[in-house]
Design an enzyme around this catalytic site. Structure first.
Site, PDB file in Angstrom:
ATOM      1  N   ALA A  44      -4.123  16.947  82.561  1.00 16.02           N
ATOM      2  CA  ALA A  44      -4.680  16.030  83.559  1.00 16.02           C
ATOM      3  C   ALA A  44      -5.815  16.687  84.349  1.00 16.02           C
ATOM      4  O   ALA A  44      -6.904  16.125  84.498  1.00 16.02           O
ATOM      5  CB  ALA A  44      -3.568  15.556  84.495  1.00 16.02           C
ATOM      6  N   ASP A  78      -1.273  22.651  73.658  1.00 16.82           N
ATOM      7  CA  ASP A  78      -0.551  21.391  73.521  1.00 16.82           C
ATOM      8  C   ASP A  78      -1.319  20.376  72.688  1.00 16.82           C
ATOM      9  O   ASP A  78      -2.553  20.420  72.579  1.00 16.82           O
ATOM     10  CB  ASP A  78      -0.258  20.792  74.895  1.00 16.82           C
ATOM     11  CG  ASP A  78       0.787  21.590  75.651  1.00 16.82           C
ATOM     12  OD1 ASP A  78       1.444  22.431  75.015  1.00 16.82           O
ATOM     13  OD2 ASP A  78       0.932  21.364  76.864  1.00 16.82           O
ATOM     14  N   ARG A  96      -2.940   9.333  82.341  1.00 15.14           N
ATOM     15  CA  ARG A  96      -3.560  10.166  83.371  1.00 15.14           C
ATOM     16  C   ARG A  96      -4.572  11.176  82.817  1.00 15.14           C
ATOM     17  O   ARG A  96      -5.318  11.765  83.569  1.00 15.14           O
ATOM     18  CB  ARG A  96      -2.478  10.901  84.164  1.00 15.14           C
ATOM     19  CG  ARG A  96      -1.581  11.767  83.298  1.00 15.14           C
ATOM     20  CD  ARG A  96      -0.353  12.257  84.056  1.00 15.14           C
ATOM     21  NE  ARG A  96       0.502  13.111  83.250  1.00 15.14           N
ATOM     22  CZ  ARG A  96       1.405  12.687  82.391  1.00 15.14           C
ATOM     23  NH1 ARG A  96       1.566  11.386  82.230  1.00 15.14           N
ATOM     24  NH2 ARG A  96       2.154  13.511  81.715  1.00 15.14           N
ATOM     25  N   ASP A 114      -0.104  24.291  84.444  1.00 13.43           N
ATOM     26  CA  ASP A 114       1.036  23.609  85.031  1.00 13.43           C
ATOM     27  C   ASP A 114       2.244  24.532  85.183  1.00 13.43           C
ATOM     28  O   ASP A 114       3.365  24.068  85.348  1.00 13.43           O
ATOM     29  CB  ASP A 114       1.433  22.384  84.187  1.00 13.43           C
ATOM     30  CG  ASP A 114       1.819  22.783  82.760  1.00 13.43           C
ATOM     31  OD1 ASP A 114       1.779  23.983  82.434  1.00 13.43           O
ATOM     32  OD2 ASP A 114       2.158  21.870  81.979  1.00 13.43           O
ATOM     33  N   ASN A 115       2.050  25.856  85.113  1.00 14.39           N
ATOM     34  CA  ASN A 115       3.170  26.763  85.317  1.00 14.39           C
ATOM     35  C   ASN A 115       2.701  28.041  85.997  1.00 14.39           C
ATOM     36  O   ASN A 115       1.550  28.470  85.826  1.00 14.39           O
ATOM     37  CB  ASN A 115       3.894  27.074  84.005  1.00 14.39           C
ATOM     38  CG  ASN A 115       3.071  27.916  83.062  1.00 14.39           C
ATOM     39  OD1 ASN A 115       3.122  29.135  83.102  1.00 14.39           O
ATOM     40  ND2 ASN A 115       2.280  27.251  82.209  1.00 14.39           N
ATOM     41  N   CYS A 124      29.889  24.053  88.066  1.00 17.45           N
ATOM     42  CA  CYS A 124      31.224  23.449  88.163  1.00 17.45           C
ATOM     43  C   CYS A 124      31.127  21.955  88.457  1.00 17.45           C
ATOM     44  O   CYS A 124      31.937  21.154  87.986  1.00 17.45           O
ATOM     45  CB  CYS A 124      32.057  24.153  89.241  1.00 17.45           C
ATOM     46  SG  CYS A 124      31.412  23.959  90.915  1.00 17.45           S
TER      47      CYS A 124
END
Length: 876
Positions: free
Chosen positions: A363, A391, A400, A461-462, A519
């Site tokens: 984007a 990607d 987008r 994006d990371n 849990c």
């Protein structure tokens, strides 16, 4: 809700706004202390059960709960002791604080030094407790409701219950354009310092003067036209003089810290003249910023999000170069005339020869590629743009990432993005790459590559990738442009060598989500998202990703698998062995190769195990614990689940069989059966039967801890036995399996279908509200909506900062540049910009004349003719 209690008399130490000592108070304990509810918020009660159903759908006001504690006690509210104490009933918590209070108060009173002094206390907010206001001034009166009858209904609480906030509508009213042009004495500026100094006054007066000019002439001020400029300046002065006698209007008065002082000041005629002279020009960055922000305001007309308060101005004086007329004219009708008219011919020449490395083409990357192409970056003989992204284009990207269309789906983002902007501007020299930027690609992104760059531009994006590119820019002393979006929120950062702090100087991680205790996911879910997470983390990951993957590793090379097994943690070892054994057992049960009916059988057995037998085992173990302890087990957020019954089926059972059977068919590479009628026929022919349940010999974990690897002794023995069994297996005779890679955007792969029905079967088990398919898709796919408005706006701001880099403004100091932190959803107060932070000093531990500090930009280069040197030589 994890508990509801009635305090017959409000204790003196307990502080609840509006509640008097001695009154009855209803206290709710909530499972999440970060619930975000504040004093006076209204909630609707839902999922109340066991005699409290009459409360469902009722609105009630909540108040924060606090307790008075002696200052001298120094209670650590972040400590384990305090958090453990909060798990007790409210009455017990208060009793403990009362004993503490009495002890310190007695000690204080006995000390003569404290005579006539007030006993010092502090107020501690108990974040996991809320008080219910049963009769408030907003018409939310539960006690007058016939279904409630009395406060005693809250004493029936055993388990369940949800509080969902009811957000009250906010009414906003706005004035006309004509009104606000006149009666906005201190117009807001994007740059906070400019707002405080009143620099928005000149912009506001310029707009009014230009509107008058257009009304008189029928056209707007012309580019670089001196007569038009003089007329607009004169009109602005006239408007200002006319308004100065009337309070509350916009005119050239002195302004301090954002407040008008009423004293006249000279009008900045130079800025107004520039506004008129350049009125007809456009810059790519400003257009993107304005388009994104304005489009978001249009969306707000639907009632979603908070609008801005009429005006937000932004003025970048540093971009304008008008000291030399030959640098800004004459203009010859090129596509870059507006840039030349504002920033000069020398800017355009430097822009054409810029060498830019754009990391990412999602984007943000699409918007940046657009800006680079329109600005003419990389069009010179020495200029070039490299864009890399591993990607490929997915359908969900099309909403987008506007460079892509339907026929681009499946193709590399970087390649298709470069193709599109090359069509827009054929002169752009651009190279598209599909390489990851990291340690493993330094043979390509080597010293020569990095040293040849003018700027690195992140569209990532990371955090991990951002940290790597920042480290490279630090090493090679290259400027870095950084940005990111999260829904309506966005930020950008300009990182300048030796002048600003770096990205790695801050602390950031990708872990921006509140983790859910295992849990809770495993045995005690109480919210829909718990069921979604468990379906993704346990069911899908184990059955279709991890399981087939380790099985294939074993099948292809057993010895290599056992070598790899020794490097695993004990818990992962056990999980791997059990998964492989289960896949081998499936083939033995099928008598060799697995066909589609075998897939149906596997799916049926999984369904019985996960949604019936495990539930019955859990309830049996809990019942046994209740008998032995005498304490009720299913309380608070722990809901007693119910098992599915094939003999009395619900619609979800057949849906589960359909999606799960076809997923297993994909794994075992068997032809899928998409026809519902054909699938139903196969199931009917198989005459599947539900076996009689008997208590399992396996221990059921009823703990509320997160220890996943708690089984050691017996489990270790079992693992050794499994290893022995697997050593005997002839892997060459095993059927190949194809692990699934989770893909949320393919509606034909059964992934989201499986997750949706698995989620809703688990929700049915625990009497939790079912989840819609799109909700499961968004949650399991970790989809945070990327908005085109936010992306365009922040990218526009970064385009402007890039122009400053090309102009060489860094030589004038980092104050010429802007960082931003903006939330388009939250109104004018969340348009925040600021100058970049200076580099973070790091102490050397040395004293003068040696350097006492350095920054992450500094490094010592040691040049040697020989390749080797001793440690002594290095030190010296």
């Amino acid at each position: 809700v994890s508990n509801i209690e009635i305090l017959v008399e409000k204790p003196k130490l307990l502080e609840v706004s509006g509640a008097k000592d001695g009154e009855k108070v209803v206290i709710v304990t909530v499972a999440q202390s970060d619930h975000g509810l504040e004093d006076g918020d209204v909630v609707v009660l839902e999922d109340m059960r066991e005699g409290m159903e009459g409360l469902n759908g009722k609105c009630v006001t909540v108040k924060r709960v606090a307790i008075a504690s002696p200052t001298a006690a120094k209670v650590d509210t972040r400590g384990v002791a305090f958090k453990t104490a909060l798990q007790l009933p409210t009455a017990s918590v208060i009793s403990n604080f009362e004993r503490q209070y009495d002890f310190y108060k007695t000690t204080f009173d006995e000390d003569e030094v404290n005579a006539n002094k007030k006993f010092p206390v502090r107020t501690i907010t108990i974040f996991n407790r809320l008080a219910l206001v049963l009769d408030d001034d907003n018409g939310n009166s539960l006690l007058s409701d016939p279904q409630v009858a009395s406060i005693d209904i809250f004493g029936r609480y055993q388990s369940g219950g949800l509080l969902n906030q009811v957000r009250p509508p906010i009414v906003k009213e706005y004035r006309s354009l004509a009104d606000t042009l006149e009666s906005t004495p201190v117009p807001q500026m994007l740059r906070g310092e400019d707002w405080e100094l009143g620099k928005g006054v000149e912009v506001h007066l310029s707009i009014a003067a230009v509107l008058d000019f257009h009304e008189s002439h029928g056209f707007w001020p012309r580019l670089h036209n001196k007569d038009d400029e003089n007329e607009v300046v004169a009109a602005a002065k006239k408007i200002s003089d006319k308004r100065k006698e009337i309070e509350g209007l916009c005119w050239s008065q002195s302004i301090q810290y954002g407040f008008p002082m009423g004293e006249p000041r000279d009008l900045d005629e130079k800025r107004i003249g520039r506004y008129a002279r350049l009125f007809s020009t456009e810059l790519t960055g400003f257009c993107a910023f304005l388009g994104g922000a304005a489009a978001q305001e249009v969306i707000k007309a639907s009632g979603k999000f908070t609008p801005i308060e009429q005006w937000v101005h932004h003025d970048e004086e540093a971009l304008v170069v008008d000291e030399c007329q030959s640098n800004i004219g004459p203009l010859f009708g090129s596509r870059y005339d507006h840039q030349i008219a504002i920033m000069g011919k020398d800017f355009q020449a430097r822009a054409a020869n810029q060498r830019v490395f754009l990391v990412g083409c999602g984007a943000l990357g699409c918007e940046y590629l657009k800006g680079l192409a329109l600005m003419g970056i990389g069009t010179g003989k020495d200029g070039k743009i490299w864009v890399t992204d591993m990607d490929r284009i997915e359908v969900s990207n099309l909403s987008r990432q506007f460079l892509f269309r339907q026929n681009d789906v499946g193709h590399p983002k970087s390649v298709r993005g470069a193709m599109v902007v090359k069509r827009w501007n054929p002169n752009v020299n651009i190279e598209a790459l599909e390489k990851k930027v990291g340690d493993d690609s330094e043979d390509f992104f080597n010293d020569n590559f990095w040293e040849s760059l003018d700027v690195c531009w992140n569209a990532l994006d990371n955090v991990q990738a951002r940290q790597y590119t920042d480290a490279r820019c630090l090493f090679y002393s290259k400027p870095l442009l950084e940005s990111g979006t999260l829904g309506t929120k966005c930020n950008h950062e300009v990182i300048l060598p030796f002048r600003t702090s770096s990205y790695n100087d801050g602390k950031e991680s990708d872990d921006n989500e509140a983790q859910i205790a295992m849990c809770t996911l495993r045995s005690f879910p109480y919210l829909p998202k718990h069921c979604i997470e468990f379906a993704k983390q346990a069911y899908f990951a184990d059955y279709f990703e991890f399981g087939p993957d380790v099985y294939e590793t074993f099948r292809k090379d057993p010895m290599a698998f056992f070598e790899q097994l020794d490097t695993m943690e004990p818990g992962e070892q056990s999980r791997s062995l059990r998964m492989i054994k289960s896949f081998i057992d499936l083939q033995e049960e099928a008598g060799g190769n697995i066909d589609f009916k075998g897939c149906v059988r596997i799916a049926f057995n999984r369904m019985m195990k996960d949604f019936r037998n495990s539930i019955l085992d859990l309830c049996h173990s809990a019942d046994e614990m209740e008998k032995s302890s005498g304490k009720k087990f299913w309380t608070g957020t722990k809901r007693r689940p119910r098992p599915i019954d094939w003999n009395d089926p619900i619609p979800e059972l057949m849906e589960y069989l359909y999606s799960t059977s076809n997923l297993y068919a994909s794994i075992w590479q068997v032809e899928v059966v998409r026809s519902r009628e054909e699938f139903q026929k196969i199931v009917d022919e198989m005459k599947l039967e539900q076996h009689q349940w008997e208590p399992s010999n396996e221990k059921v974990d009823l703990s509320e801890g997160d220890n996943e690897d708690g089984e050691s002794g017996a489990a270790g023995e079992d693992d050794e036995k499994l290893k022995g069994d697997l050593y005997k297996v002839d892997a060459s005779k095993l059927q190949p399996a194809k692990p699934q890679e989770f893909e949320k955007d393919d509606d034909l792969n059964f992934h989201i279908d499986f997750l949706t029905v698995a989620t809703n079967l688990r929700s049915w088990n625990y009497d939790i509200k079912a989840s819609a398919r799109h909700t499961v898709k968004v949650t399991a796919g970790r989809i945070i909506p990327a908005l085109a408005t936010t992306t365009a706006m922040v990218c526009g701001l970064v385009d402007i900062e890039f122009c400053k880099l090309v102009m060489g403004l860094q030589s004038q100091g980092s104050e010429k540049f802007l960082n931003s932190n903006i939330n388009l959803a939250a109104g004018s107060g969340n348009f925040t910009t600021f100058a970049p932070d200076p580099p973070v000093p790091i102490s050397t531990g040395l004293e003068a004349p040696h350097p006492e500090t350095f920054t992450s930009w500094d490094k010592i280069e040691i040049s040697r003719k020989t390749k080797e040197m001793s440690v002594e030589e290095l030190v010296n």
